[in-house]
Design a protein around this motif. Structure first.
Motif, PDB file in Angstrom:
ATOM      1  N   CYS A  16       0.129  59.349  57.008  1.00 30.97           N
ATOM      2  CA  CYS A  16      -1.298  59.964  56.466  1.00 30.97           C
ATOM      3  C   CYS A  16      -0.927  60.706  55.052  1.00 30.97           C
ATOM      4  CB  CYS A  16      -1.652  60.953  57.358  1.00 30.97           C
ATOM      5  SG  CYS A  16      -2.341  60.059  58.871  1.00 30.97           S
ATOM      6  N   ILE A  17       0.361  61.175  55.094  1.00 33.15           N
ATOM      7  CA  ILE A  17       0.784  61.590  53.676  1.00 33.15           C
ATOM      8  C   ILE A  17       0.856  60.558  52.833  1.00 33.15           C
ATOM      9  CG2 ILE A  17       2.682  63.098  52.557  1.00 33.15           C
ATOM     10  CD1 ILE A  17       3.073  64.551  55.179  1.00 33.15           C
ATOM     11  N   ALA A  18       1.387  59.473  53.077  1.00 35.23           N
ATOM     12  CA  ALA A  18       1.522  58.598  52.073  1.00 35.23           C
ATOM     13  C   ALA A  18       0.210  57.958  51.681  1.00 35.23           C
ATOM     14  CB  ALA A  18       2.374  57.165  52.876  1.00 35.23           C
ATOM     15  N   ARG A  19      -0.706  57.826  52.718  1.00 33.74           N
ATOM     16  CA  ARG A  19      -2.080  57.543  52.018  1.00 33.74           C
ATOM     17  C   ARG A  19      -2.691  58.473  51.414  1.00 33.74           C
ATOM     18  NH1 ARG A  19      -5.629  57.323  57.693  1.00 33.74           N
ATOM     19  NH2 ARG A  19      -5.906  59.386  56.946  1.00 33.74           N
ATOM     20  N   ALA A  20      -2.615  59.651  51.651  1.00 29.25           N
ATOM     21  CA  ALA A  20      -3.077  60.663  50.586  1.00 29.25           C
ATOM     22  C   ALA A  20      -2.570  60.471  49.297  1.00 29.25           C
ATOM     23  CB  ALA A  20      -3.004  61.980  51.185  1.00 29.25           C
ATOM     24  N   ILE A  21      -1.115  60.350  49.070  1.00 26.01           N
ATOM     25  CA  ILE A  21      -0.526  60.405  47.907  1.00 26.01           C
ATOM     26  C   ILE A  21      -0.575  59.158  46.968  1.00 26.01           C
ATOM     27  CG2 ILE A  21       0.871  62.279  48.202  1.00 26.01           C
ATOM     28  CD1 ILE A  21       3.228  60.538  48.751  1.00 26.01           C
ATOM     29  N   ALA A  22      -1.272  57.841  47.924  1.00 27.56           N
ATOM     30  CA  ALA A  22      -1.439  56.576  47.130  1.00 27.56           C
ATOM     31  C   ALA A  22      -2.444  56.652  45.991  1.00 27.56           C
ATOM     32  CB  ALA A  22      -1.564  55.638  48.290  1.00 27.56           C
ATOM     33  N   THR A  23      -3.333  57.530  46.371  1.00 26.26           N
ATOM     34  CA  THR A  23      -4.635  57.614  45.343  1.00 26.26           C
ATOM     35  C   THR A  23      -3.992  58.622  44.181  1.00 26.26           C
ATOM     36  OG1 THR A  23      -5.415  59.484  46.568  1.00 26.26           O
ATOM     37  CG2 THR A  23      -6.453  57.310  47.072  1.00 26.26           C
ATOM     38  N   ALA A  24      -2.831  58.835  44.133  1.00 28.51           N
ATOM     39  CA  ALA A  24      -2.184  59.780  43.031  1.00 28.51           C
ATOM     40  C   ALA A  24      -3.166  61.083  42.734  1.00 28.51           C
ATOM     41  CB  ALA A  24      -2.375  58.893  41.776  1.00 28.51           C
ATOM     42  N   PRO A  25      -3.355  61.866  43.940  1.00 23.78           N
ATOM     43  CA  PRO A  25      -4.096  63.197  43.676  1.00 23.78           C
ATOM     44  C   PRO A  25      -3.225  64.085  42.729  1.00 23.78           C
ATOM     45  CG  PRO A  25      -2.907  63.152  45.795  1.00 23.78           C
ATOM     46  CD  PRO A  25      -2.433  61.892  45.093  1.00 23.78           C
ATOM     47  N   GLU A  26      -3.981  65.196  42.374  1.00 23.71           N
ATOM     48  CA  GLU A  26      -3.174  66.234  41.474  1.00 23.71           C
ATOM     49  C   GLU A  26      -2.907  67.339  42.659  1.00 23.71           C
ATOM     50  OE1 GLU A  26      -6.076  66.985  38.411  1.00 23.71           O
ATOM     51  OE2 GLU A  26      -6.576  65.044  38.416  1.00 23.71           O
ATOM     52  N   VAL A  27      -3.765  67.456  43.548  1.00 28.94           N
ATOM     53  CA  VAL A  27      -3.589  68.445  44.604  1.00 28.94           C
ATOM     54  C   VAL A  27      -3.393  67.909  46.030  1.00 28.94           C
ATOM     55  CG1 VAL A  27      -4.592  70.587  45.487  1.00 28.94           C
ATOM     56  CG2 VAL A  27      -4.891  70.068  42.928  1.00 28.94           C
ATOM     57  N   LEU A  28      -2.535  68.448  46.801  1.00 32.67           N
ATOM     58  CA  LEU A  28      -2.540  67.842  48.076  1.00 32.67           C
ATOM     59  C   LEU A  28      -2.797  69.017  49.027  1.00 32.67           C
ATOM     60  CD1 LEU A  28      -2.035  65.414  49.522  1.00 32.67           C
ATOM     61  CD2 LEU A  28       0.299  65.894  49.786  1.00 32.67           C
ATOM     62  N   LEU A  29      -3.863  68.947  50.035  1.00 29.78           N
ATOM     63  CA  LEU A  29      -4.237  70.087  50.795  1.00 29.78           C
ATOM     64  C   LEU A  29      -3.654  69.463  52.237  1.00 29.78           C
ATOM     65  CD1 LEU A  29      -7.784  70.513  49.827  1.00 29.78           C
ATOM     66  CD2 LEU A  29      -5.961  71.900  49.012  1.00 29.78           C
ATOM     67  N   MET A  30      -2.994  70.321  52.882  1.00 29.84           N
ATOM     68  CA  MET A  30      -2.398  70.235  54.065  1.00 29.84           C
ATOM     69  C   MET A  30      -2.809  71.133  55.201  1.00 29.84           C
ATOM     70  SD  MET A  30       1.533  68.803  53.165  1.00 29.84           S
ATOM     71  CE  MET A  30       1.778  67.417  53.524  1.00 29.84           C
ATOM     72  N   ASP A  31      -3.634  70.643  56.178  1.00 29.68           N
ATOM     73  CA  ASP A  31      -4.264  71.711  57.149  1.00 29.68           C
ATOM     74  C   ASP A  31      -3.016  71.419  58.525  1.00 29.68           C
ATOM     75  OD1 ASP A  31      -5.770  73.115  58.764  1.00 29.68           O
ATOM     76  OD2 ASP A  31      -7.832  72.070  58.794  1.00 29.68           O
ATOM     77  N   GLU A  32      -2.394  72.336  58.429  1.00 28.32           N
ATOM     78  CA  GLU A  32      -1.367  72.312  59.905  1.00 28.32           C
ATOM     79  C   GLU A  32      -0.787  71.131  59.995  1.00 28.32           C
ATOM     80  OE1 GLU A  32      -2.739  74.507  63.189  1.00 28.32           O
ATOM     81  OE2 GLU A  32      -4.359  75.526  62.166  1.00 28.32           O
ATOM     82  N   PRO A  33      -0.208  70.606  59.051  1.00 27.79           N
ATOM     83  CA  PRO A  33       0.358  69.077  59.149  1.00 27.79           C
ATOM     84  C   PRO A  33       1.397  68.825  60.176  1.00 27.79           C
ATOM     85  CG  PRO A  33       1.282  70.288  57.416  1.00 27.79           C
ATOM     86  CD  PRO A  33       0.191  71.138  57.626  1.00 27.79           C
ATOM     87  N   CYS A  34       1.934  70.081  60.670  1.00 29.72           N
ATOM     88  CA  CYS A  34       3.015  69.744  61.722  1.00 29.72           C
ATOM     89  C   CYS A  34       2.748  70.298  62.984  1.00 29.72           C
ATOM     90  CB  CYS A  34       4.334  70.588  61.379  1.00 29.72           C
ATOM     91  SG  CYS A  34       4.903  70.008  59.639  1.00 29.72           S
ATOM     92  N   SER A  35       1.518  70.775  63.349  1.00 29.57           N
ATOM     93  CA  SER A  35       1.219  71.555  64.674  1.00 29.57           C
ATOM     94  C   SER A  35       1.188  70.335  65.818  1.00 29.57           C
ATOM     95  CB  SER A  35      -0.325  72.102  64.423  1.00 29.57           C
ATOM     96  OG  SER A  35      -1.430  71.393  64.444  1.00 29.57           O
TER      97      SER A  35
END
Lengths: 459, 260
Positions: B166-185
């Motif tokens: 899911c992180i790879a999916r999010a950075i594949a669009t080359a965003p400037e800001v990455l928001l993570m909502d409790e990504p390890c819970s």
């Protein structure tokens, strides 16, 4: 008497339940720790008393009739039944039974009256005997169950065994009914294929089954090729799906994803009203509104040759009937897709329609296929609209503007009016039924495969 | 030394007096915060304090909830993201998000990562798309584990792998800001460590905002920490300072375990 017997079983089983439960509760109140809850001890008494009694009554009733009849038949005076065939004898027995139940036509012979009286006496003896035996069985069951109440007694396991037995019995009923239906179809179809070669049926292109069943009738020559009939069914089903699938899916997607809550609240029940319209009413709609409209538009305006009864009219109205099936299945399937999928797609910058098309729709495919399959089964099995709007004459055509007929319509026409079960005309209905069964079964298997394939991907 | 470096970084997201209402509930009260570029910013606080709600304001995910109303001003590099001229769809391509529960699409690993680039038309051809997918999976430290089975379903991966997907999916669009909502819970300790390492590396290119329940995690991965409490944000400072010498009484109570 039979009613009282069932009441007795109900009452005494309940008494057994309460007795055992209270006994178990007393044990517990006395400070001992029970293996099973009191309610299971009660349930054990209920099962031990009620089930054998119920099975006994059912068996008794099953054999009582033939046993009593045999006795009465044996008591008939020899001179009255001498030289009579089995058919005549059963006519006399029917008269005896009617006289016994008070339905007297004309003047029954004295020996019939005597036999009727004897019949009634035997029945009442049998009833009382049954009542007494049931009472004995119930009392025995209650006694045995009451004796078994103890801290260590594993009533829960016993009750659960009985319950699982009941569930097995219920599923066995469903399975055996299916087997019975298939067997009767196969049996009658085999009789048909004994009269008409199976190759003629499977590959024949003419369907004129209305042959004479009495020498004085004027009727068709008799041709039993099912191809025109199944082709008509497929054409109408195809037209119906062509209407129902796009309209149903798109309306479901719109209502689920784009419509405002208020619109959704109003539009959904209206759409579901379509499912409640009787098919006869759809038939009226097809012949009174759709068919004339088609003729006046296609025939008069465009100059197309259009028959009064068309596959198009019947199929499109059937499609309207199927819209709610597809849309409500698709709606449920879309709603069931987890919100996290939707959020994940939206958070990547997908628009709402991209999300629907690329994420929600693929995830909802198992449910949507289920709805489409149900619609196909309904379309293939639908009779009334087709009888009214598509016609009765089997034509080998895929022209939607022609009159066609379907398998179910032909089954109906074959079994209406004069029927005789040693005639290919009547038996052809069973052959058609069997083929219809095989076709829908194959469709089911295919759809199940599709659903399984996509479901594995989704979970 | 650390302070000097982080303070010198540009401000990526500037929030001024943000308020959020869910129907009658006032969920976020006058929160103002400047989120820096190339920094990991952690949002901590007790359950229900508004961390996630505030996070979802930054990519306008709250728009998808009918009863939610956001007021105040949030600027991404000087542009007001709630301005009528801003398309939330384009905004979300610039501000990526990773959710609490791994939510890969029921598609292949490759199609999961290629989803964003495809809908935004980022790749010119198949070769370029392959490149984007590979680089995103590499950045998400998942490439070596999945390079031989890119066509198998993403839902078949383990929980930790799914979250990295899911992180790879999010950075594949080359965003400037990455928001993570409790990504390890939803992850076990090993997968958590992998994702935390990843967050460390992501800081070089992105501004990362992470909501977390674990104060240890906030201390491990972030340079800045904002403490949320009952819809307010009482304190926002360098992570080191928050955990060693908080200036607000409520922050101190929370990090010493008095409540929450």
């Amino acid at each position: 008497m039979v009613g009282y017997t069932f009441l007795l079983i109900l009452l005494l089983s309940a008494v057994g339940f309460v007795l055992n439960r209270n006994a178990a509760q007393e044990l517990r109140a006395g400070g001992s720790r029970l293996h099973s809850l009191p309610v299971f001890h009660g349930g054990y008494a209920l099962a031990l008393a009620g089930l054998p009694a119920l099975i006994f009554v059912l068996l008794w009733l099953m054999f009582e009739g033939s046993f009593v009849s045999a006795l009465v038949r044996a008591s008939l005076p020899a001179e009255a039944v001498a030289g009579l065939g089995a058919g005549e004898l059963s006519l006399i027995m029917a008269e005896v039974q009617q006289t016994a139940s008070g339905l007297i036509f004309g003047e029954p012979a004295q020996y019939v009256r005597d036999a009727a009286a004897y019949y009634n006496t035997l029945h009442s003896i049998s009833d009382w005997a049954m009542f007494a035996l049931v009472l004995f069985i119930l009392a025995g069951g209650i006694f045995l169950a009451r004796r078994s109440v103890a801290t260590e007694f594993r009533a829960r396991q016993r009750v659960e065994k009985v319950l699982s037995g009941l569930m097995i019995f219920a599923s066995v009923i469903a399975i055996f009914t299916t087997i019975g239906i298939v067997a009767s179809l196969v049996f009658e179809a085999a009789r048909f294929f004994a009269l008409v070669p199976i190759t003629d049926f499977l590959f024949g292109t003419a369907w004129e089954p209305q042959i004479a069943i009495r020498p004085d009738q004027i009727a068709g020559a008799g041709a039993f090729g099912w191809l025109p009939v199944i082709l008509g069914t497929l054409v109408i089903t195809f037209i119906a799906l062509l209407v129902a699938v796009p309209v149903g899916l798109l309306s479901a997607i719109y209502l689920n994803e784009f419509a405002s809550p208020l619109l959704r609240k109003i539009a959904k029940p209206i759409l579901e009203v379509l499912a409640g319209v009787p098919t006869v009413v759809y038939g009226f709609f097809a012949i009174l509104v759709v068919a004339p409209a088609l003729r006046s538009f296609g025939g008069d305006t465009l100059g197309l040759p259009i028959s009064p009864n068309t596959a198009l009219a019947a199929g499109s109205v059937m499609g309207v009937m199927l819209i709610p099936f597809i849309s409500s299945f698709a709606d449920d399937a879309l709603t069931a897709v987890p919100r996290s999928m939707r959020d994940g797609s939206l958070a990547l910058g997908a628009t709402q329609s991209e999300t629907v098309l690329k994420v929600l729709f693929p995830a909802a495919i198992p449910g949507i296929v289920g709805g489409v399959l149900l619609a196909v089964s309904r379309a293939i099995g639908e009779t009334m609209i087709v009888v009214m709007a598509a016609g009765l004459i089997a034509t080998l055509t895929i022209n939607p503007l022609d009159s066609v007929t379907t398998v179910t319509v032909q089954i109906v026409t074959l079994l209406i009016g004069d029927t005789s079960f040693d005639n290919p005309k009547t038996l052809a209905a069973f052959a058609l039924g069997l083929m219809l069964f095989i076709v829908t079964l194959a469709l089911n298997v295919v759809a199940l495969r599709v659903v399984r394939k996509y479901r594995e991907l989704y979970d | 030394m650390q302070d000097a470096i982080t303070n010198a970084l540009a401000i990526k997201v500037a929030c001024d007096k943000v308020n959020v209402h869910y129907g009658d509930t006032h969920a976020i009260k006058d929160v103002s915060i400047d989120i820096q570029d190339k920094t990991v910013t952690a949002f901590i606080g007790p359950s229900g304090c508004g961390k996630s709600t505030f996070l979802r304001c930054i990519n306008r995910m709250n728009d998808t909830i009918d009863i939610c109303k956001v007021t105040g001003r949030i600027e991404l590099e000087g542009d007001d993201i709630y301005d009528a001229g801003i398309d939330p769809v384009q905004l979300r391509a610039r501000v990526g998000m990773v959710f609490q529960k791994p939510n890969p699409f029921p598609k292949s690993i490759y199609d999961n990562v290629a989803y964003g680039p495809r809908i935004h038309g980022i790749a010119a051809g198949k070769a370029e798309l392959d490149e984007i997918v590979e680089s995103a999976l590499r950045k998400a430290a998942l490439w070596n584990e999945v390079k031989d089975r890119l066509q198998s379903p993403g839902t078949g991966l383990s929980g930790g792998q799914q979250q990295r997907l899911c992180i790879a999916r999010a950075i594949a669009t080359a965003p400037e800001v990455l928001l993570m909502d409790e990504p390890c819970s939803a992850l076990d300790p090993i997968a958590t460590a992998q994702v935390e390492d990843l967050i460390h590396e992501l800081r070089e290119n992105y501004s990362v905002v992470i909501v977390t329940h674990s104060m240890q995690q906030a201390a491990r991965v972030s340079q800045k920490t904002a403490f949320f409490h009952l819809g307010f944000m009482p304190e926002y400072d360098d992570t080191e300072k928050i955990f060693s010498n908080p200036s607000d009484k409520r922050t101190q109570d929370y990090i010493t375990g008095r409540f929450g």
